[in-house]
Design a protein around this motif. Structure first.
Motif, PDB file in Angstrom:
ATOM      1  N   ALA A  33     -28.328  12.655 -40.482  1.00  0.00           N
ATOM      2  CA  ALA A  33     -27.496  13.593 -39.711  1.00  0.00           C
ATOM      3  C   ALA A  33     -26.065  13.073 -39.550  1.00  0.00           C
ATOM      4  O   ALA A  33     -25.848  11.883 -39.334  1.00  0.00           O
ATOM      5  CB  ALA A  33     -28.115  13.813 -38.331  1.00  0.00           C
ATOM      6  N   HIS A  34     -25.131  14.010 -39.630  1.00  0.00           N
ATOM      7  CA  HIS A  34     -23.719  13.722 -39.356  1.00  0.00           C
ATOM      8  C   HIS A  34     -23.580  13.695 -37.838  1.00  0.00           C
ATOM      9  O   HIS A  34     -23.688  14.721 -37.187  1.00  0.00           O
ATOM     10  CB  HIS A  34     -22.889  14.846 -40.004  1.00  0.00           C
ATOM     11  CG  HIS A  34     -21.445  14.855 -39.620  1.00  0.00           C
ATOM     12  ND1 HIS A  34     -20.610  15.885 -39.957  1.00  0.00           N
ATOM     13  CD2 HIS A  34     -20.680  13.967 -38.961  1.00  0.00           C
ATOM     14  CE1 HIS A  34     -19.387  15.644 -39.510  1.00  0.00           C
ATOM     15  NE2 HIS A  34     -19.407  14.483 -38.891  1.00  0.00           N
ATOM     16  N   TYR A  35     -23.362  12.513 -37.270  1.00  0.00           N
ATOM     17  CA  TYR A  35     -23.408  12.446 -35.801  1.00  0.00           C
ATOM     18  C   TYR A  35     -22.114  11.992 -35.152  1.00  0.00           C
ATOM     19  O   TYR A  35     -21.983  12.018 -33.939  1.00  0.00           O
ATOM     20  CB  TYR A  35     -24.574  11.544 -35.357  1.00  0.00           C
ATOM     21  CG  TYR A  35     -24.262  10.066 -35.375  1.00  0.00           C
ATOM     22  CD1 TYR A  35     -24.325   9.338 -36.554  1.00  0.00           C
ATOM     23  CD2 TYR A  35     -23.901   9.406 -34.214  1.00  0.00           C
ATOM     24  CE1 TYR A  35     -24.039   7.988 -36.578  1.00  0.00           C
ATOM     25  CE2 TYR A  35     -23.610   8.054 -34.228  1.00  0.00           C
ATOM     26  CZ  TYR A  35     -23.682   7.354 -35.413  1.00  0.00           C
ATOM     27  OH  TYR A  35     -23.392   6.026 -35.426  1.00  0.00           O
ATOM     28  N   ALA A  36     -21.152  11.553 -35.976  1.00  0.00           N
ATOM     29  CA  ALA A  36     -19.891  11.114 -35.370  1.00  0.00           C
ATOM     30  C   ALA A  36     -18.750  11.371 -36.341  1.00  0.00           C
ATOM     31  O   ALA A  36     -18.967  11.509 -37.551  1.00  0.00           O
ATOM     32  CB  ALA A  36     -19.958   9.629 -35.029  1.00  0.00           C
ATOM     33  N   ASP A  37     -17.545  11.460 -35.788  1.00  0.00           N
ATOM     34  CA  ASP A  37     -16.336  11.562 -36.606  1.00  0.00           C
ATOM     35  C   ASP A  37     -15.494  10.320 -36.345  1.00  0.00           C
ATOM     36  O   ASP A  37     -15.291   9.934 -35.200  1.00  0.00           O
ATOM     37  CB  ASP A  37     -15.544  12.820 -36.224  1.00  0.00           C
ATOM     38  CG  ASP A  37     -16.306  14.085 -36.573  1.00  0.00           C
ATOM     39  OD1 ASP A  37     -16.949  14.097 -37.630  1.00  0.00           O
ATOM     40  OD2 ASP A  37     -16.284  15.030 -35.759  1.00  0.00           O
ATOM     41  N   CYS A  38     -15.042   9.763 -37.442  1.00  0.00           N
ATOM     42  CA  CYS A  38     -14.320   8.498 -37.354  1.00  0.00           C
ATOM     43  C   CYS A  38     -12.894   8.729 -37.863  1.00  0.00           C
ATOM     44  O   CYS A  38     -12.702   9.451 -38.851  1.00  0.00           O
ATOM     45  CB  CYS A  38     -15.089   7.511 -38.235  1.00  0.00           C
ATOM     46  SG  CYS A  38     -14.196   6.087 -38.759  1.00  0.00           S
ATOM     47  N   PRO A  39     -11.883   8.143 -37.217  1.00  0.00           N
ATOM     48  CA  PRO A  39     -10.516   8.340 -37.706  1.00  0.00           C
ATOM     49  C   PRO A  39     -10.391   7.964 -39.188  1.00  0.00           C
ATOM     50  O   PRO A  39     -10.929   6.943 -39.608  1.00  0.00           O
ATOM     51  CB  PRO A  39      -9.691   7.378 -36.851  1.00  0.00           C
ATOM     52  CG  PRO A  39     -10.481   7.210 -35.599  1.00  0.00           C
ATOM     53  CD  PRO A  39     -11.927   7.295 -36.021  1.00  0.00           C
ATOM     54  N   ASP A  40      -9.697   8.798 -39.915  1.00  0.00           N
ATOM     55  CA  ASP A  40      -9.349   8.486 -41.308  1.00  0.00           C
ATOM     56  C   ASP A  40      -7.864   8.121 -41.266  1.00  0.00           C
ATOM     57  O   ASP A  40      -6.998   8.933 -41.573  1.00  0.00           O
ATOM     58  CB  ASP A  40      -9.608   9.724 -42.176  1.00  0.00           C
ATOM     59  CG  ASP A  40      -9.345   9.442 -43.650  1.00  0.00           C
ATOM     60  OD1 ASP A  40      -9.174   8.268 -44.003  1.00  0.00           O
ATOM     61  OD2 ASP A  40      -9.310  10.408 -44.432  1.00  0.00           O
ATOM     62  N   SER A  41      -7.608   6.892 -40.845  1.00  0.00           N
ATOM     63  CA  SER A  41      -6.233   6.494 -40.531  1.00  0.00           C
ATOM     64  C   SER A  41      -5.420   6.339 -41.798  1.00  0.00           C
ATOM     65  O   SER A  41      -5.957   6.025 -42.860  1.00  0.00           O
ATOM     66  CB  SER A  41      -6.244   5.181 -39.758  1.00  0.00           C
ATOM     67  OG  SER A  41      -7.119   5.281 -38.655  1.00  0.00           O
ATOM     68  N   ASP A  42      -4.131   6.528 -41.661  1.00  0.00           N
ATOM     69  CA  ASP A  42      -3.266   6.374 -42.837  1.00  0.00           C
ATOM     70  C   ASP A  42      -2.163   5.358 -42.547  1.00  0.00           C
ATOM     71  O   ASP A  42      -2.217   4.618 -41.559  1.00  0.00           O
ATOM     72  CB  ASP A  42      -2.717   7.730 -43.279  1.00  0.00           C
ATOM     73  CG  ASP A  42      -1.922   8.409 -42.181  1.00  0.00           C
ATOM     74  OD1 ASP A  42      -1.485   7.703 -41.239  1.00  0.00           O
ATOM     75  OD2 ASP A  42      -1.734   9.631 -42.250  1.00  0.00           O
ATOM     76  N   GLY A  43      -1.153   5.383 -43.389  1.00  0.00           N
ATOM     77  CA  GLY A  43      -0.077   4.402 -43.275  1.00  0.00           C
ATOM     78  C   GLY A  43       0.604   4.412 -41.919  1.00  0.00           C
ATOM     79  O   GLY A  43       1.019   3.355 -41.419  1.00  0.00           O
ATOM     80  N   ALA A  44       0.716   5.602 -41.296  1.00  0.00           N
ATOM     81  CA  ALA A  44       1.392   5.690 -40.003  1.00  0.00           C
ATOM     82  C   ALA A  44       0.613   4.906 -38.944  1.00  0.00           C
ATOM     83  O   ALA A  44       1.197   4.188 -38.115  1.00  0.00           O
ATOM     84  CB  ALA A  44       1.526   7.153 -39.597  1.00  0.00           C
ATOM     85  N   ASP A  45      -0.716   5.028 -38.969  1.00  0.00           N
ATOM     86  CA  ASP A  45      -1.537   4.293 -37.994  1.00  0.00           C
ATOM     87  C   ASP A  45      -1.464   2.790 -38.258  1.00  0.00           C
ATOM     88  O   ASP A  45      -1.404   1.982 -37.322  1.00  0.00           O
ATOM     89  CB  ASP A  45      -2.995   4.766 -38.075  1.00  0.00           C
ATOM     90  CG  ASP A  45      -3.116   6.258 -37.836  1.00  0.00           C
ATOM     91  OD1 ASP A  45      -2.820   6.703 -36.724  1.00  0.00           O
ATOM     92  OD2 ASP A  45      -3.476   6.974 -38.791  1.00  0.00           O
ATOM     93  N   ILE A  46      -1.500   2.431 -39.530  1.00  0.00           N
ATOM     94  CA  ILE A  46      -1.417   1.008 -39.872  1.00  0.00           C
ATOM     95  C   ILE A  46      -0.067   0.448 -39.417  1.00  0.00           C
ATOM     96  O   ILE A  46      -0.001  -0.630 -38.806  1.00  0.00           O
ATOM     97  CB  ILE A  46      -1.617   0.798 -41.402  1.00  0.00           C
ATOM     98  CG1 ILE A  46      -3.056   1.118 -41.810  1.00  0.00           C
ATOM     99  CG2 ILE A  46      -1.228  -0.616 -41.828  1.00  0.00           C
ATOM    100  CD1 ILE A  46      -4.102   0.125 -41.328  1.00  0.00           C
ATOM    101  N   ASP A  47       1.019   1.190 -39.679  1.00  0.00           N
ATOM    102  CA  ASP A  47       2.351   0.726 -39.253  1.00  0.00           C
ATOM    103  C   ASP A  47       2.385   0.504 -37.743  1.00  0.00           C
ATOM    104  O   ASP A  47       2.902  -0.502 -37.263  1.00  0.00           O
ATOM    105  CB  ASP A  47       3.431   1.761 -39.620  1.00  0.00           C
ATOM    106  CG  ASP A  47       3.695   1.800 -41.123  1.00  0.00           C
ATOM    107  OD1 ASP A  47       3.236   0.885 -41.833  1.00  0.00           O
ATOM    108  OD2 ASP A  47       4.353   2.755 -41.583  1.00  0.00           O
ATOM    109  N   THR A  48       1.825   1.458 -36.992  1.00  0.00           N
ATOM    110  CA  THR A  48       1.840   1.346 -35.531  1.00  0.00           C
ATOM    111  C   THR A  48       1.030   0.133 -35.075  1.00  0.00           C
ATOM    112  O   THR A  48       1.443  -0.604 -34.180  1.00  0.00           O
ATOM    113  CB  THR A  48       1.237   2.627 -34.895  1.00  0.00           C
ATOM    114  OG1 THR A  48       1.823   3.748 -35.525  1.00  0.00           O
ATOM    115  CG2 THR A  48       1.488   2.692 -33.412  1.00  0.00           C
ATOM    116  N   ALA A  49      -0.117  -0.066 -35.721  1.00  0.00           N
ATOM    117  CA  ALA A  49      -0.983  -1.187 -35.320  1.00  0.00           C
ATOM    118  C   ALA A  49      -0.330  -2.529 -35.671  1.00  0.00           C
ATOM    119  O   ALA A  49      -0.356  -3.468 -34.860  1.00  0.00           O
ATOM    120  CB  ALA A  49      -2.337  -1.063 -36.017  1.00  0.00           C
ATOM    121  N   VAL A  50       0.252  -2.621 -36.854  1.00  0.00           N
ATOM    122  CA  VAL A  50       0.883  -3.894 -37.243  1.00  0.00           C
ATOM    123  C   VAL A  50       2.097  -4.167 -36.335  1.00  0.00           C
ATOM    124  O   VAL A  50       2.327  -5.306 -35.915  1.00  0.00           O
ATOM    125  CB  VAL A  50       1.284  -3.908 -38.745  1.00  0.00           C
ATOM    126  CG1 VAL A  50       2.018  -5.194 -39.101  1.00  0.00           C
ATOM    127  CG2 VAL A  50       0.049  -3.747 -39.629  1.00  0.00           C
TER     128      VAL A  50
END
Ligand code: NDP
Length: 484
Positions: A33-50
């Motif tokens: 069963a599909h039970y959760a949705d997980c962020p499909d992060s991209d470059g913008a999220d990586i830039d913010t995290a770094v």
């Protein structure tokens, strides 16, 4: 129908959705069963995290060691208090039996945090006195580092990386596997509850090909600690080589189990040997998948081994009676079944298993495979060369010590081996000759976290564990003081 969980990234101290609102489906392997949705992060999220990790670095690296250790211990304490909840979540996300997550995965995650909280307070460096001068080595944290972990032991391997990185004074951007993101997401809340300062640990979810690759390529990342397949490890090594970024790569295995005629075939040893093949549905990088058995006991060994494997119960991971749960994904199930078909094509005889298992009721849609034992295949065939990473092992007879060492070493991998013998001198001789980062004698998966952990050949570069991990996450600088 219960509502789907919506996971989030953990960036700069806050749980946040991906900036471009892209999501990945997360499945429960035991039910499909599909039970959760997980962020499909991209470059913008990586830039913010770094950027958050880079901002947090000066303060975190200057935080006294004892205080950093206190944060890790506090996180460990809060995690331990929620052990049961985490064990159920890990089981749901990965398909492994709850009993295994309760006894292995989550306790080990707690131990990883506690171990490195203590180890960093004992970490020291060298001094070299010379005529007229003295040298000492400063070991300084690197900055914002990346930790990339796989799906087979999700929180266990995630904490195995972030704990030494943080203890040594680095800040971290971590990417768990998109296939098993649940406990890393829950772990973020534990860090918030523990008061970990913003930006010290950032967890960015997403696919390896997009999010992972962006993280690895980010110029702000000073080192990469990776555990996963040899293929991905090679891609990461190639990507970072032109920038000379430090990388520790823990990769695949095709581990041999060497059983000599004089092994002590008691109940405990049998149980360990069977566990070494099928624990976590064979999805542990340290599992023995090629069982090499001395010819004089081969027939007897085979009969007993197959009987014990047949007795293993495959079923609902929530059922305490299940020895094996589900494989982690439909894609992995297909891969493992493909390998079993290949073994047949290569002329192997299936002694037991060889099929998918249909579990009734709640788990009717799950990805279960029967523990499978194969014989009759030569060492060079694909079945004995390629990592299957499922509940599939081969039996191969051998004649003498030289032959078994040659067979054991006859793959491109070299992660772990186990040797079963009561002959003391032979145990030492064989251990020394095996091309392997880890050799267990008359045991398996006995782990002292101080020991160097890692593989040779295509199983890895670098060592984790103990002071090796703290050395990896620091840069040595020699300071020479003139005394004249
Ligand atoms: P993968 O190599 O597919 O993935 C490992 C991690 O890397 C995941 O987080 C994955 O993300 C990410 N990733 C994938 N592609 C890239 C990329 N191009 N750049 C950056 N990151 C990327 O391995 P699996 O998850 O399938 O894990 C199983 C493998 O791990 C087996 O080979 C096993 O032997 C090995 N392993 C080794 C251990 C060791 O200590 N040596 C211990 C445990 C496992 P995503 O999953 O989201 O695609």
């Amino acid at each position: 129908m219960s509502e789907r969980l919506k996971l989030a990234n953990y960036i700069d101290g806050r749980l946040t959705p991906p900036q471009h609102d892209h999501w990945l489906d997360v499945f429960e392997p035991a039910t499909g069963a599909h039970y959760a949705d997980c962020p499909d992060s991209d470059g913008a999220d990586i830039d913010t995290a770094v950027a958050a990790a880079t901002r947090a670095f000066p303060h975190w690296s200057a935080t006294p060691v004892a205080q950093r250790a206190r944060f890790l211990n506090r996180i460990a304490e809060l995690l331990e208090a929620r052990l049961e909840e985490f064990a159920h979540a890990e089981s749901r996300d990965s398909g492994k039996p709850v009993a295994l997550a309760r006894s292995l995965d989550i306790p080990r995650a707690v131990s990883n945090l506690r171990f490195f909280a203590t180890a960093v307070t004992q970490f020291a460096s060298e001094a070299h006195a010379m005529d007229g001068a003295i040298n000492y080595t400063l070991r300084q944290p690197l900055g914002a580092v990346a930790c990339i972990s796989p799906w087979n032991l999700p929180l266990y391997l995630f904490t195995w990386k972030i704990a030494p990185a943080l203890a040594a004074g680095n800040t971290v951007v971590a990417k768990p596997s998109e296939i098993t993101p649940l406990t890393a997401w829950m772990f973020a809340q534990v860090c918030i509850d523990a008061g970990l300062p913003p930006g010290v640990l950032n967890i960015v979810h997403g696919s390896g090909a997009a999010t992972g690759q962006r993280l690895v390529a980010h110029p702000g990342i000073k080192a990469i600690s990776f555990t996963g397949s040899t293929r991905t490890g090679a891609a990461i090594a190639a990507a970072v080589a032109p920038r000379f970024v430090k990388a520790s790569l823990e990769m695949g295995g095709k581990n041999p189990t060497l059983v000599f005629a004089d092994w002590e075939a008691n109940e405990t040893n049998w149980a360990t040997l069977v566990r070494s093949a099928f624990s976590n549905q064979g999805q542990i990088c340290l599992c023995g998948s090629r069982i090499l058995v001395e010819r004089s006991i081969y027939a007897k060994f085979k009969a007993e081994f197959v009987e014990k494997v047949r007795a293993l119960r495959v079923g609902d991971p929530r059922d305490p009676a299940s020895d094996l749960g589900a494989l982690v994904s439909q894609a992995h199930f297909d891969k493992v079944m493909g390998h079993i078909a290949l073994a047949r094509e290569e002329g192997g005889t299936i002694l037991c298993g060889g099929d998918a298992v249909r579990v009734q009721g709640r788990c009717a849609g799950g990805w279960f495979v029967a523990p499978t034992v194969i014989e009759g295949l030569g060492p060079a065939c694909r079945t004995n060369q390629e990592e299957i990473f499922g509940p599939v092992v081969t039996l191969i007879p051998f004649g003498n010590e030289d032959e078994v060492v040659a067979l054991a070493n006859a793959t491109n991998y070299g992660l772990a081996a186990s040797v079963w013998t009561t002959h003391l001198a032979r145990a030492h001789r064989v251990a020394a000759r095996l091309e392997s980062g880890i050799v267990w004698v008359n045991c398996w998966l006995k782990r002292d976290l101080r020991t160097p952990f890692g593989g040779v050949k295509q199983s890895g570069i670098g060592r984790e564990g103990g002071l090796d991990a703290l050395r990896f996450f620091t840069e040595p600088k020699n300071v020479c003081i003139n005394l004249e």
